[in-house]
Scaffold this motif. Structure first.
Motif, PDB file in Angstrom:
ATOM      1  N   TRP A  52      32.712  79.844  79.313  1.00 55.73           N
ATOM      2  CA  TRP A  52      33.143  78.974  80.398  1.00 55.73           C
ATOM      3  C   TRP A  52      33.352  79.740  81.694  1.00 55.73           C
ATOM      4  N   ALA A  53      33.722  80.997  81.621  1.00 52.60           N
ATOM      5  CA  ALA A  53      33.846  81.793  82.844  1.00 52.60           C
ATOM      6  C   ALA A  53      32.495  81.924  83.538  1.00 52.60           C
ATOM      7  N   GLY A  54      31.438  82.173  82.757  1.00 52.85           N
ATOM      8  CA  GLY A  54      30.112  82.265  83.359  1.00 52.85           C
ATOM      9  C   GLY A  54      29.566  80.934  83.795  1.00 52.85           C
ATOM     10  N   ARG A  55      29.826  79.894  83.018  1.00 54.25           N
ATOM     11  CA  ARG A  55      29.279  78.582  83.368  1.00 54.25           C
ATOM     12  C   ARG A  55      29.904  78.035  84.649  1.00 54.25           C
ATOM     13  N   LEU A  56      31.187  78.262  84.849  1.00 52.20           N
ATOM     14  CA  LEU A  56      31.869  77.738  86.032  1.00 52.20           C
ATOM     15  C   LEU A  56      31.612  78.563  87.283  1.00 52.20           C
ATOM     16  N   SER A  61      24.190  74.141  90.097  1.00 50.32           N
ATOM     17  CA  SER A  61      23.708  72.760  90.099  1.00 50.32           C
ATOM     18  C   SER A  61      23.554  72.299  88.660  1.00 50.32           C
ATOM     19  N   PRO A  62      23.458  70.980  88.425  1.00 51.52           N
ATOM     20  CA  PRO A  62      23.265  70.494  87.046  1.00 51.52           C
ATOM     21  C   PRO A  62      21.983  70.998  86.407  1.00 51.52           C
ATOM     22  N   ASP A  63      20.954  71.323  87.238  1.00 52.64           N
ATOM     23  CA  ASP A  63      19.707  71.827  86.666  1.00 52.64           C
ATOM     24  C   ASP A  63      19.881  73.194  86.024  1.00 52.64           C
ATOM     25  N   ASP A  64      20.935  73.921  86.384  1.00 50.27           N
ATOM     26  CA  ASP A  64      21.143  75.262  85.837  1.00 50.27           C
ATOM     27  C   ASP A  64      21.824  75.261  84.478  1.00 50.27           C
ATOM     28  N   LEU A  65      22.384  74.120  84.070  1.00 49.37           N
ATOM     29  CA  LEU A  65      23.196  74.121  82.846  1.00 49.37           C
ATOM     30  C   LEU A  65      22.355  74.380  81.602  1.00 49.37           C
ATOM     31  N   ASP A  66      21.175  73.715  81.502  1.00 51.34           N
ATOM     32  CA  ASP A  66      20.342  73.929  80.316  1.00 51.34           C
ATOM     33  C   ASP A  66      19.841  75.367  80.250  1.00 51.34           C
ATOM     34  N   ARG A  67      19.471  75.921  81.386  1.00 54.53           N
ATOM     35  CA  ARG A  67      19.004  77.308  81.382  1.00 54.53           C
ATOM     36  C   ARG A  67      20.146  78.255  81.004  1.00 54.53           C
ATOM     37  N   LEU A 141      12.499  74.363  72.391  1.00 53.06           N
ATOM     38  CA  LEU A 141      11.460  75.313  72.765  1.00 53.06           C
ATOM     39  C   LEU A 141      11.220  75.312  74.272  1.00 53.06           C
ATOM     40  N   ARG A 142      11.407  74.163  74.918  1.00 52.79           N
ATOM     41  CA  ARG A 142      11.241  74.113  76.374  1.00 52.79           C
ATOM     42  C   ARG A 142      12.257  75.003  77.073  1.00 52.79           C
ATOM     43  N   ARG A 143      13.464  75.065  76.548  1.00 50.02           N
ATOM     44  CA  ARG A 143      14.465  75.941  77.146  1.00 50.02           C
ATOM     45  C   ARG A 143      14.119  77.416  76.927  1.00 50.02           C
ATOM     46  N   LEU A 144      13.488  77.716  75.785  1.00 50.91           N
ATOM     47  CA  LEU A 144      13.058  79.094  75.560  1.00 50.91           C
ATOM     48  C   LEU A 144      11.887  79.463  76.457  1.00 50.91           C
ATOM     49  N   PHE A 145      11.016  78.497  76.760  1.00 52.21           N
ATOM     50  CA  PHE A 145       9.904  78.755  77.665  1.00 52.21           C
ATOM     51  C   PHE A 145      10.422  79.107  79.059  1.00 52.21           C
TER      52      PHE A 145
END
Length: 395
Positions: A52-56, A61-67, A141-145
């Protein structure tokens, strides 16, 4: 916290930030400093606190959460930061386990307990055939790509730059001697400066390649994102379509959606020979394929004439630095290139690889980076002079 342990934590956070930047997250230096300030007040051995320290702090942006969710276990899961050479073996280590993604990797949607389970699942997923995955596995797999960072092959250029070793730069050496009263006190050297070699990807989007087209275009998006100025992407089917501009979008899903709207022959027929001729006539001979690494991604099912495909592949081989053919079916046990298109194309192919899994795409990255040089043609025999010229020389 001891000084050595503090240095380990800083090195781990900096390495994690580099991984995020490769994945497309704009982890700026000020955000990295904010994460370091946060973990300084937390328990670095607590996986939830570090997560959570890194995520916050690192996600903007919301697009960065999955990555971020894909990069965090890839960096901290089962791996420890590099130990200092003089550090004792009993130094506290970084996180070994952390919460997993919801609903991914388990049949009933439950969350596994530690990252070891997730790491083993990701390793198994790397070798799975892309055409046989479930929707949940495809989403993972898309997140790994997104973590792929294709390297660009380099080529020497005529421009040179100062270097401690290399040939002597006569002009700069003489000018330096004139400033010192005509005495040469130091030899100034320079050497050729490498430049990125162009990479051209021709992706087959015909009906037979539908199970693999999404993965191939995601690999092409990662290549364009890594080197946007030296990478070109075209789709081949019944016609040629340039999708480089669409794949320059940062978000992979938006880039593939824009590419899908631009491709009029998606899941259609296959006329590789005719489309390859159109590519060479319009783009190849004008410089796009000249001296480039050309990657053809197709299963070789040709509905047109195989003779035309063989002629155009030989023509492409004369222009390109190297030709790589990616066939997803090559990864299957017992596969033999018996299709007419493959039989006609293979004599002009330098490297024949599979493209059926994430591990195969990682190998393709290494193949493109090494870019085998073409074999030198055999030396020609000296031409025999006419008898009349020989007699005249004798006189």
């Amino acid at each position: 916290m001891p000084a050595d342990a503090r240095r380990d934590v800083v090195a781990a956070v900096l390495g994690f930030a580099r991984t995020l930047r490769h994945a497309g997250v704009a982890a700026s230096p000020d955000r990295v400093a904010a994460m370091l300030d946060a973990v300084a007040h937390l328990d670095v051995l607590d996986p939830a606190a570090v997560y959570w320290a890194g995520r916050l702090t690192l996600c903007g942006s919301p697009d960065d959460l999955d990555r971020y969710d894909a990069a965090f276990p890839a960096w901290f899961g089962g791996e420890v930061p590099r130990a200092h050479p003089s550090a004792p073996a009993t130094r506290p280590r970084m996180v070994r386990s952390a919460p997993l993604e919801t609903g991914v990797g388990t049949p009933d949607g439950e969350e596994p307990d530690d990252l070891a389970t997730r790491a083993s699942g990701a390793e198994a997923l790397r070798h799975r055939d892309v055409g046989e995955l479930t929707p949940a596995e495809r989403a993972r797999l898309r997140r790994l790509f997104a973590l792929l960072a294709p390297a660009t092959p380099m080529r020497p250029s005529r421009r040179r730059r100062p270097a401690p070793h290399g040939s002597v730069h006569v002009g700069r050496t003489v000018r330096g001697a004139l400033r010192n009263g005509g005495e040469v006190t130091r030899l100034v050297r320079h050497r050729a400066r490498p430049r990125p070699r162009r990479v051209v990807l021709l992706v087959d989007v015909s009906g037979s390649m539908t199970p693999y087209a999404d993965a191939l275009l995601r690999f092409a998006h990662a290549a364009v994102r890594a080197r946007p100025s030296s990478t070109e992407v075209f789709t081949i089917g019944t016609r040629l379509t340039r999708v480089t501009r669409e794949l320059r979008l940062r978000d992979p899903d938006r880039a593939l959606a824009a590419s899908g709207r631009a491709i009029p022959d998606w899941s259609g027929g296959t006329r590789i020979g005719e489309v390859l001729k159109a590519f060479l006539d319009r783009w190849g001979q004008r410089g796009t394929a000249r001296g480039a690494v050309v990657v053809v991604c197709s299963d070789g099912w040709e509905r047109g004439g195989a003779e035309l495909l063989g002629e155009q592949m030989a023509r492409l081989r004369r222009l390109a630095h190297a030709v790589v053919w990616v066939n997803p079916h090559k990864g299957r046990p017992g596969y033999e290139p018996l299709a007419a298109g493959m039989v006609a194309a293979l004599p002009s192919v330098d490297v024949f690889v599979s493209g059926h899994s994430l591990a195969a795409f990682e190998e393709l990255v290494r193949v493109i980076e090494r870019a085998p040089a073409p074999a030198a043609p055999p030396p020609r025999a000296p031409a025999r002079r006419p008898r009349l010229q020989e007699d005249r020389d004798a006189r």
